[in-house]
Design a protein around this motif. Sequence first.
Motif, PDB file in Angstrom:
ATOM      1  N   LEU A  78       0.833  -1.172   0.190  1.00 43.14           N
ATOM      2  CA  LEU A  78       0.005  -0.062  -0.051  1.00 43.14           C
ATOM      3  C   LEU A  78       0.965   1.136   0.316  1.00 43.14           C
ATOM      4  N   GLY A  79       0.303   2.293  -0.644  1.00 45.58           N
ATOM      5  CA  GLY A  79       1.205   3.519  -0.731  1.00 45.58           C
ATOM      6  C   GLY A  79       1.139   4.109   0.508  1.00 45.58           C
ATOM      7  N   LYS A  80       0.320   4.043   1.464  1.00 46.31           N
ATOM      8  CA  LYS A  80       0.329   4.949   2.708  1.00 46.31           C
ATOM      9  C   LYS A  80       0.037   4.063   3.796  1.00 46.31           C
ATOM     10  N   HIS A  81       0.436   3.806   4.762  1.00 45.93           N
ATOM     11  CA  HIS A  81       0.114   2.916   5.877  1.00 45.93           C
ATOM     12  C   HIS A  81      -0.776   3.528   6.807  1.00 45.93           C
ATOM     13  N   GLY A  82      -1.307   2.713   7.703  1.00 47.30           N
ATOM     14  CA  GLY A  82      -2.310   3.395   8.850  1.00 47.30           C
ATOM     15  C   GLY A  82      -3.748   2.567   8.561  1.00 47.30           C
ATOM     16  N   SER A  84      -6.666   3.720   7.493  1.00 36.58           N
ATOM     17  CA  SER A  84      -7.622   4.037   6.771  1.00 36.58           C
ATOM     18  C   SER A  84      -7.290   3.310   5.095  1.00 36.58           C
ATOM     19  N   PRO A  85      -6.155   3.156   4.801  1.00 36.18           N
ATOM     20  CA  PRO A  85      -5.824   2.568   3.741  1.00 36.18           C
ATOM     21  C   PRO A  85      -5.924   1.003   3.827  1.00 36.18           C
ATOM     22  N   ALA A  86      -5.389   0.425   4.951  1.00 39.23           N
ATOM     23  CA  ALA A  86      -5.617  -0.882   5.144  1.00 39.23           C
ATOM     24  C   ALA A  86      -6.940  -1.281   5.369  1.00 39.23           C
ATOM     25  N   THR A  87      -7.815  -0.594   5.882  1.00 41.69           N
ATOM     26  CA  THR A  87      -9.318  -0.941   6.073  1.00 41.69           C
ATOM     27  C   THR A  87     -10.018  -1.169   4.732  1.00 41.69           C
ATOM     28  N   ARG A  88      -9.740   0.256   3.921  1.00 37.62           N
ATOM     29  CA  ARG A  88     -10.461   0.333   2.518  1.00 37.62           C
ATOM     30  C   ARG A  88      -9.765  -1.029   1.590  1.00 37.62           C
ATOM     31  N   PHE A  89      -8.610  -1.328   1.872  1.00 38.03           N
ATOM     32  CA  PHE A  89      -8.044  -2.664   1.034  1.00 38.03           C
ATOM     33  C   PHE A  89      -8.698  -3.830   1.639  1.00 38.03           C
ATOM     34  N   ALA A  90      -8.772  -4.128   2.842  1.00 38.32           N
ATOM     35  CA  ALA A  90      -9.749  -5.168   3.392  1.00 38.32           C
ATOM     36  C   ALA A  90     -10.889  -5.245   2.971  1.00 38.32           C
ATOM     37  N   GLU A  91     -11.442  -4.060   2.827  1.00 40.67           N
ATOM     38  CA  GLU A  91     -13.076  -3.995   2.367  1.00 40.67           C
ATOM     39  C   GLU A  91     -13.104  -4.524   1.068  1.00 40.67           C
ATOM     40  N   ALA A  92     -12.051  -3.895   0.216  1.00 43.21           N
ATOM     41  CA  ALA A  92     -12.096  -3.974  -1.323  1.00 43.21           C
ATOM     42  C   ALA A  92     -11.936  -5.432  -1.719  1.00 43.21           C
ATOM     43  N   VAL A  93     -11.131  -6.097  -1.113  1.00 46.23           N
ATOM     44  CA  VAL A  93     -10.757  -7.371  -1.639  1.00 46.23           C
ATOM     45  C   VAL A  93     -12.092  -8.392  -1.352  1.00 46.23           C
ATOM     46  N   GLN A  94     -12.740  -7.989  -0.221  1.00 47.17           N
ATOM     47  CA  GLN A  94     -13.817  -8.978  -0.058  1.00 47.17           C
ATOM     48  C   GLN A  94     -14.789  -9.235  -1.106  1.00 47.17           C
ATOM     49  N   GLY A  95     -14.926  -8.237  -2.043  1.00 48.93           N
ATOM     50  CA  GLY A  95     -15.783  -8.251  -3.139  1.00 48.93           C
ATOM     51  C   GLY A  95     -15.093  -8.841  -4.590  1.00 48.93           C
ATOM     52  N   ILE A  96     -13.849  -9.309  -4.327  1.00 53.06           N
ATOM     53  CA  ILE A  96     -13.474  -9.596  -5.682  1.00 53.06           C
ATOM     54  C   ILE A  96     -13.240 -11.151  -5.590  1.00 53.06           C
ATOM     55  N   PRO A  97     -14.054 -11.729  -6.397  1.00 55.83           N
ATOM     56  CA  PRO A  97     -13.779 -13.324  -6.255  1.00 55.83           C
ATOM     57  C   PRO A  97     -12.735 -13.799  -6.862  1.00 55.83           C
ATOM     58  N   GLU A  98     -12.132 -13.252  -7.720  1.00 56.58           N
ATOM     59  CA  GLU A  98     -10.762 -13.739  -8.194  1.00 56.58           C
ATOM     60  C   GLU A  98      -9.783 -14.031  -7.156  1.00 56.58           C
ATOM     61  N   MET A 132      -4.586  -3.021  -9.441  1.00 54.02           N
ATOM     62  CA  MET A 132      -3.824  -1.571  -9.485  1.00 54.02           C
ATOM     63  C   MET A 132      -4.583  -0.427  -9.583  1.00 54.02           C
ATOM     64  N   ALA A 133      -5.914  -0.502  -9.705  1.00 54.61           N
ATOM     65  CA  ALA A 133      -6.861   0.682  -9.905  1.00 54.61           C
ATOM     66  C   ALA A 133      -7.138   1.337  -8.577  1.00 54.61           C
ATOM     67  N   PHE A 134      -6.885   0.416  -7.636  1.00 56.59           N
ATOM     68  CA  PHE A 134      -7.328   0.913  -6.197  1.00 56.59           C
ATOM     69  C   PHE A 134      -6.180   2.054  -5.937  1.00 56.59           C
ATOM     70  N   PRO A 135      -6.536   3.348  -5.533  1.00 54.92           N
ATOM     71  CA  PRO A 135      -5.587   4.410  -5.351  1.00 54.92           C
ATOM     72  C   PRO A 135      -4.734   4.117  -4.097  1.00 54.92           C
TER      73      PRO A 135
END
Length: 158
Positions: A78-82, A84-98, A132-135
């Motif tokens: 991740l570009g920034k640690h902390g 918010s990015p970790a939470t957003r990433f964790a939420e994002a991967v839940q909806g990706i079936p691949e 890689m589209a996730f900011p």
Amino acid sequence: MTEHDSSLDAIDRRILRAMQDNARLSNVELSEQAHLSPSQCHRRLKRLEELGVIDGYSARLNPEKIGLGVTAFVSVSLGKHGESPATRFAEAVQGIPEILECHSVSGEADYLLRVTAPDLKSFSDFLMHRLMAFPFVESVKSSIALECLKRWKGLPVS
């Protein structure tokens, strides 16, 4: 129950091994393998489910047989640690079936993913246009699995 409960006895472990080998066993078949009466075996199995030792039931599918010929392991930083990015990433991967699995890891990367796709083009599209589209994703490194030498068949229950 704690994360690791040593109160599991030899009979519980026999039940768990048998269920990992074949979760479709009838209660009578399971009770024979566990050396219990069917009613005792059923009570034990329900207890293991209620304690969360048995997390659920599913069928293991052969990825190639259902058109998923590519398996890859992807390291994500991740570009920034902390939080918010970790939470957003964790939420994002839940909806990706691949993404079959996602682990937070130590080392150079922040996460290790196990990903599947029908072919290399589909995998490339997934990387470039979805992951890689996730900011908040700074970089990814992938390794394509060439051959599976051992498939997961269950946890070692000693």
